[in-house]
Write an enzyme that holds these catalytic residues in place. Structure first.
Site, PDB file in Angstrom:
ATOM      1  N   GLU A   1      26.288 -31.917  19.934  1.00 49.06           N
ATOM      2  CA  GLU A   1      26.044 -30.727  20.752  1.00 49.06           C
ATOM      3  C   GLU A   1      27.155 -30.545  21.802  1.00 49.06           C
ATOM      4  OE1 GLU A   1      22.631 -31.058  23.287  1.00 49.06           O
ATOM      5  OE2 GLU A   1      22.371 -28.894  23.464  1.00 49.06           O
TER       6      GLU A   1
ATOM      7  N   LYS B   1      20.550 -22.178  20.147  1.00 51.42           N
ATOM      8  CA  LYS B   1      19.493 -23.129  20.525  1.00 51.42           C
ATOM      9  C   LYS B   1      18.233 -22.366  20.912  1.00 51.42           C
ATOM     10  CE  LYS B   1      19.102 -27.064  23.771  1.00 51.42           C
ATOM     11  NZ  LYS B   1      19.983 -28.037  24.467  1.00 51.42           N
TER      12      LYS B   1
ATOM     13  N   CYS C   1      19.362 -29.814  19.686  1.00 48.72           N
ATOM     14  CA  CYS C   1      18.851 -30.708  20.745  1.00 48.72           C
ATOM     15  C   CYS C   1      17.339 -30.584  21.030  1.00 48.72           C
ATOM     16  CB  CYS C   1      19.665 -30.515  22.011  1.00 48.72           C
ATOM     17  SG  CYS C   1      19.483 -31.902  23.172  1.00 48.72           S
TER      18      CYS C   1
END
Lengths: 383, 383
Positions: B118, B195, B232
């Site tokens: 990430e 995300k 994540c």
């Protein structure tokens, strides 16, 4: 997997140096849990009755405005008692008696909420695909003999009891369901929760006997917290766990019956993932022992017919919303797991990690509503 | 957790007797995976460049009508290279160079699809809550320098590359996003995946910089399978994983940056649970090292201000739909994990365990649609 391997945790504790064991346990199991001291008379009676007892405490921090909400949760795993060739009545009566002995010990350990294993008053006979005599184990959820017995125990011991049975619903066509009956500590039946997802894999031919549950994702507000029941195969379905959380559960039981090298690596993952994602406690319960049946049956794997279901590996455990968990009970012995937990930890984890706040349920309500349409075109990007 | 503890798997292998190790690994990690033999020149170059390389094979059974669909998946975990006090351009250039060396080794290992960690071209500076100079690391997803570099690598090595960056969207108000750019092995940008779930916990102050993603759950049909990216914090959300599966993903990457004793016990659980529940492969990637920043910042935990983010614990791994998984890369060293997997295993698991068939998505589309209503009354049963 060797049936005689007793316990992963005991194996690690035996062989790892102390410092390494501490780190390994932290990585695998999260923060170290408090060992719960149980009454001497309970543990010695357990030993007499050939029953493993383990006790742990899962604490939360003290809040200013709410008192701690400490609950003792009990989980029982067990073998069947008589051979499956005994009569239905004899087999059930023997299980009633054996579990009664274990419930008594749970009461001595101060258990407030107790859950038994899936379809506990019977062998897990769905591997056979035979209807006779196994369907006779089905009972009415409200007035069947097992419910009546659990009501007695609940009242006597001031204990909420979750009793998973094979249910016979006479009102609706004599159909059967895989059902957990929730009995209040007053002895009243609060209601039932039916198994939402039914397996068709290996020897788990349960779709031959009953359908997917129609009771949704009810949560039962007991004196000892808001509880729900996700039966067995439902633990493979995160959306099932999620709906119990959405509806307010603080403690979700997963009474199960599972065997084999394929499912054992999933066992430590799924109920624990659910506890983390939904900021609640989970308690996964599995039977122990190997059940042999009178007639041979095949397993849909090309191998010769045989008469046993393989080894139910026990390993009952409790998982907490902060990613900690208790060790598992034995893979081979009858056992009682007593976990003293503070339900305040649920909201503390919601505040801390924010998994509930950030769920974006509206996105998923919309996405799923689209996805179930027959002409749904998934957003697949090609070059 | 001790930063210097290198690897859970190596610790178990060192101390457990062989028979016990086999059983423990079966319970923890599922069936034993094939060790992948990697080219001598690649491993010796990796050693020169202080890079751990591990290789595994995850096989499926041979089908009659479909050929095996074997793909080599690469995952890279790394420390930042320069101190965070260096200029933005110097820091990024140094990371570009270091990762270039690692990508070269991945190519020598025959990797077809490679995912980086990430926000890989920068330190994970969101702990500081400072906008300057960290916002300058944001780049255009289509024509930024990092994307251009990845396009060169993709074409040169015939490799699909997933490049997670801090994105600057000039067209839409100069806003920033946490975004994975998906680059085809032809060198073309296929698209981006933002995300979906943003944390607000501890030092993960990412909501200060960017909002929840608006790209939904796209799946990218590459020459090497249908892939998706769950960035994540999205790994804590099973419904997020689920939608990628519903949309047809066979391999979902989870490029991450995570630290500490709280998240490490979750690390081995979540991506693995997703692989099981959705019958696809997952690959969870985490940075390594401790990042120090020029100015002190506090962590919202009542403790004194400090200048570091704690220890990113690496432990990158691949999980398979049959509940097996690879060991993790080191907790402390830069590393490349090469996993050769047969994508046919996804459908084989759907056929075997039936988790997709039994999902009952219509039930959840309806339940969630009800649950998001402001006046929703959850089905809570009281005595």
């Amino acid at each position: 997997m060797a049936a005689e391997f007793d316990s992963l945790e005991k194996c690690l504790a035996k062989h790892l140096p102390a410092a390494d064991l501490k780190t390994v346990n932290q990585i695998l199991y999260g923060r170290e849990l408090r060992s719960l001291s149980l009454p001497e008379d309970a543990t010695s009676l357990a030993s007499e009755r050939d029953l493993e007892v383990q006790g742990y405490g899962i604490d939360a921090h003290q809040e200013e405005l709410r008192a701690a909400r400490v609950v003792r949760v009990g989980a029982i795993q067990n073998k069947i008692v008589l051979p499956t060739s005994a009569s239905v009545d004899e087999q059930r009566t023997a299980l009633h008696k054996r579990i009664g002995q274990m419930v008594e010990i749970a009461a001595m350990c101060g258990v407030n909420v107790l859950c038994l294993q899936e379809a506990w008053p019977m062998p897990f006979a769905f591997c056979t695909r035979e209807k006779h005599p196994w369907c006779e184990f089905a009972e009415d959820a409200l007035i069947g003999p097992t419910t009546k017995l659990c009501q007695e125990w609940a009242k006597k011991y001031n204990m909420v009891i979750i009793s998973p049975i094979l249910e016979r619903d006479e009102v609706h066509g004599d159909t059967m369901w895989n059902t957990a009956v929730i009995i209040s500590n007053s002895g009243q039946v609060m209601g039932k929760s039916r198994k939402n997802h039914i397996p068709r894999v290996g020897d788990f031919n349960e779709s031959t006997y009953y359908m997917e549950g129609d009771t949704g994702h009810k949560v039962f507000e007991t004196q000892f917290g808001r509880i729900a029941v996700n039966i067995c195969y439902g633990r493979h379905h995160p959306q099932n766990w999620m709906m119990y959380g959405v509806n307010g559960a603080e403690l979700v039981f997963n009474p199960s019956a599972t065997v084999g090298t394929l499912s054992e690596p999933m066992w430590g993952i799924e109920a624990r993932n659910a506890a983390i994602a939904n900021s609640y406690f989970t308690c996964a319960i599995n039977r122990v022992g190997t059940e042999h049946f009178p007639n041979e049956f095949s397993s849909g794997d090309g191998k010769p017919a045989h008469k046993d279901f393989g080894h139910f590996y026990g390993s009952t455990y409790v998982a907490a919303p902060d990613a900690s968990r208790t060790p598992g009970l034995s893979r081979t012995r009858d056992g009682l797991l007593v976990t003293e937990l503070d339900l305040n930890l649920c909201r503390q984890m919601k505040d801390g990690w924010g998994f509930r706040m950030t769920q974006r349920l509206n996105l998923y309500a919309e996405s799923l509503t689209e996805a179930i349409k027959p002409d749904y075109k998934p957003p697949i990007v090609k070059e």
